[in-house]
Design an enzyme around this catalytic site. Structure first.
Site, mmCIF file in Angstrom:
data_model
loop_
_atom_site.group_PDB
_atom_site.id
_atom_site.type_symbol
_atom_site.label_atom_id
_atom_site.label_comp_id
_atom_site.label_asym_id
_atom_site.label_seq_id
_atom_site.Cartn_x
_atom_site.Cartn_y
_atom_site.Cartn_z
ATOM 1 N N GLY A 10 44.095 44.051 43.399
ATOM 2 C CA GLY A 10 45.348 44.667 42.981
ATOM 3 C C GLY A 10 45.869 44.006 41.728
ATOM 4 O O GLY A 10 45.128 43.343 41.007
ATOM 5 N N CYS A 11 47.141 44.180 41.476
ATOM 6 C CA CYS A 11 47.777 43.653 40.271
ATOM 7 C C CYS A 11 47.449 42.170 40.092
ATOM 8 O O CYS A 11 47.642 41.361 40.999
ATOM 9 C CB CYS A 11 49.282 43.845 40.366
ATOM 10 N N PHE A 12 46.956 41.823 38.923
ATOM 11 C CA PHE A 12 46.500 40.447 38.708
ATOM 12 C C PHE A 12 47.635 39.435 38.644
ATOM 13 O O PHE A 12 47.416 38.253 38.847
ATOM 14 C CB PHE A 12 45.568 40.318 37.515
ATOM 15 N N HIS A 153 51.709 40.860 46.459
ATOM 16 C CA HIS A 153 50.878 39.846 47.110
ATOM 17 C C HIS A 153 51.755 38.793 47.774
ATOM 18 O O HIS A 153 52.729 38.347 47.176
ATOM 19 C CB HIS A 153 49.964 39.162 46.079
#
Length: 168
Positions: A10-12, A153
């Site tokens: 997902g989004c880093f 996250h």
């Protein structure tokens, strides 16, 4: 001596923010991996996933432990999605650097699937690491600069991955 890991979940931004705090992680950088566009950028990354490159000290933290944490902080059961982020850029993937990393990745995925910690089966792909294109400076360490920035996250409380033998 250091080792490297390349992960997409997902989004880093959120991945980097959490993984860099692990003891034994020496440095991280975000970028694009596993795709078809040379010199990938945020605006033009084709089929690349947003990924994180991790340099770590294997005497302090193992590759397996990094993967366990990876599976704790993102949902590996959603195809091309993490939270509000949808598309192949946000897929779950482990980009392996050699046969030993592949073996450990496949074993860890089997443990995740056997554990029942997630409601479905893991969709995380295991792929050979190719080129890693570093993301633009504004994406590096984003959540350090914007602590209230978007992330999907987080470490799940009391999440401990048993090995299949122990789970039986």
């Amino acid at each position: 001596m250091t080792e490297k890991a390349v992960l997409a979940g997902g989004c880093f931004w959120g991945m980097q923010d959490l993984i860099r705090a692990l003891p034994g992680v020496i440095k991280t950088r975000v970028g694009y991996a596993g795709g078809d566009v040379p010199n990938a950028t945020y605006r033009n990354h084709g089929t690349h996933a947003e990924a994180i490159e991790i340099v770590f000290d294997p005497e302090t933290i193992s590759y397996r432990r990094i993967l366990e944490y990876f599976f704790q902080i993102h949902d590996p059961t959603t195809v091309d999605r993490q939270g509000n982020d949808i598309g192949s850029s946000y897929r779950s993937a482990i980009f392996v650097l050699g046969d030993e990393q592949r073996r450990i990745a496949e074993d860890t995925i089997a443990d995740v699937d056997a554990s029942g910690l997630w409601p479905g089966k893991t969709v995380t792909s295991v792929e050979p690491a190719g080129d890693f294109w570093e993301a633009e400076p504004e994406h590096q360490d984003y959540l350090e600069r914007y602590p209230n920035g978007y992330t999907c996250h987080f470490p799940r409380a009391n999440w401990v991955l048993p090995k299949r033998e122990a789970a039986a």
